[in-house]
Design an enzyme around this catalytic site. Structure first.
Site, mmCIF file in Angstrom:
data_model
loop_
_atom_site.group_PDB
_atom_site.id
_atom_site.type_symbol
_atom_site.label_atom_id
_atom_site.label_comp_id
_atom_site.label_asym_id
_atom_site.label_seq_id
_atom_site.Cartn_x
_atom_site.Cartn_y
_atom_site.Cartn_z
ATOM 1 C CB SER A 170 -41.337 11.810 18.481
ATOM 2 O OG SER A 170 -41.857 11.742 17.174
ATOM 3 C CD GLU B 66 -46.194 14.805 20.332
ATOM 4 O OE1 GLU B 66 -46.246 15.566 19.346
ATOM 5 O OE2 GLU B 66 -45.341 13.901 20.437
ATOM 6 C CG HIS C 30 -43.193 16.850 17.262
ATOM 7 N ND1 HIS C 30 -43.954 15.862 17.850
ATOM 8 C CD2 HIS C 30 -42.151 16.217 16.661
ATOM 9 C CE1 HIS C 30 -43.408 14.683 17.609
ATOM 10 N NE2 HIS C 30 -42.317 14.868 16.899
#
Length: 320
Positions: A123, A221, A290
């Site tokens: 992330s 992502e 995630h």
């Protein structure tokens, strides 16, 4: 310091094993739930790892884990201490680019001749992966943070073992009966793996850490954004030339990415409009990011993308 050429495989760290010492740091946001954090630490301990906690992990500065200089000092400590075998990020959130801005860059770059260590996070830590792979030439690992490990699925834990504890090639593929990967453009490709969380990759455009995928296989992502925002990130990166020379794209999970207007495009339409014209093998959605099942990806390793079958294969061992 000149980054390694795109075709060169990055230096691989030693594999983790029972007794390895890992430093847990929070280079971005802090830990909102101490019980969740503690469960994640116990997961590391179940792997047989000795865990050291960085000084800023439980600090609070708004949405950040302490002041910028505190997070930067923790990062440098974990990378520099020769008794530490790996660095595990507590979570993502926001703040990694601010951490980098406060980093003693001369001290950081002096580590380039040191043996590499495993660096794990995802992330917001996309910026740190870009920094470490480009400036130190190390293979890093885009995988679950401590918060994610608190309730990790068997798939996620098996992925951690395959990438970090077992010195052999492995595959990232959908979990049978649970997830489905769809081919966008047919074909296979082999190259060095690079990528991260899409909005953070877009944040790096125009900075010294901009990630370019020339000769590489890209993965990305995202989480909790509008489809229009995904469109904007990809449009910006394409305009900036990030995908020039890219040879394949593996799209990961896009959890909570939703249409917010009646006239919105669907996410898959955005991928088709923007990525199909690149004419390179591409598929979605591999268990990256995630989602509940999360693979651990070695950034800087040699991989093969089989877009026809939705499989990403790490061709050589990611650790030594």
């Amino acid at each position: 310091m000149k980054p390694p050429p795109a075709h060169e495989r990055h230096r691989r760290p030693q594999r983790l094993r029972p007794g390895s010492r890992v430093a847990v740091i929070a280079p971005s946001s802090g830990v909102p739930d101490r019980l969740v954090f503690d469960r994640g630490i116990r997961t590391l301990e179940h792997f047989g790892l000795e865990v050291l906690i960085g000084s800023a992990v439980h600090e609070v500065h708004g949405y950040l884990a302490g002041e910028d200089h505190q997070r930067a000092e923790d990062l440098l400590w974990a990378l520099s201490d020769e008794t530490i075998d790996g660095i595990w990020c507590a979570r993502g959130g926001y703040g990694a680019q601010r951490t980098i801005a406060s980093l003693d860059m001369a001290a950081f770059e002096s580590l380039a001749e040191r043996p590499p260590k495993a660096f794990i996070g995802f992330s917001d830590t996309t910026a740190l992966h870009a920094l470490i792979t480009s400036r130190l030439g190390w293979t890093t690992f885009y995988g679950p943070g401590i918060s994610k490990l608190s309730n990790a699925t068997d798939y996620t834990l098996d992925g951690v073992r395959a990438a970090l504890f077992e010195a052999q090639p492995f595959k990232v593929e959908p979990r049978p009966g649970v997830s489905v990967v769809t081919t966008l453009v047919n074909g296979t490709a082999e190259g060095i793996l690079a990528g991260g969380c899409l909005p953070r990759l877009a944040n790096l455009v125009g900075t010294p850490l901009q990630v370019n995928f020339d000769g590489k296989i890209c993965f990305f992502e995202d989480v909790s954004e509008a489809v229009m925002e995904v469109d904007g990130h990809l449009t910006q990166m394409i305009a900036a030339g990030c995908f020039d020379g890219c040879i394949g794209i593996a799209i990961g999970d896009h959890v909570g990415v939703e249409t917010q207007y009646d006239s919105s495009l669907e996410l898959e339409q955005v991928f088709g409009d923007l990525l199909v014209p690149l004419g390179i093998p591409c598929c979605y959605y591999l268990p990256i990011g995630h989602g509940p099942d999360q693979a651990t990806l070695p950034i800087g390793a040699s991989v093969q993308l089989d877009a026809d079958n939705g499989v990403l294969t790490v061709l050589d061992q990611a650790v030594t």
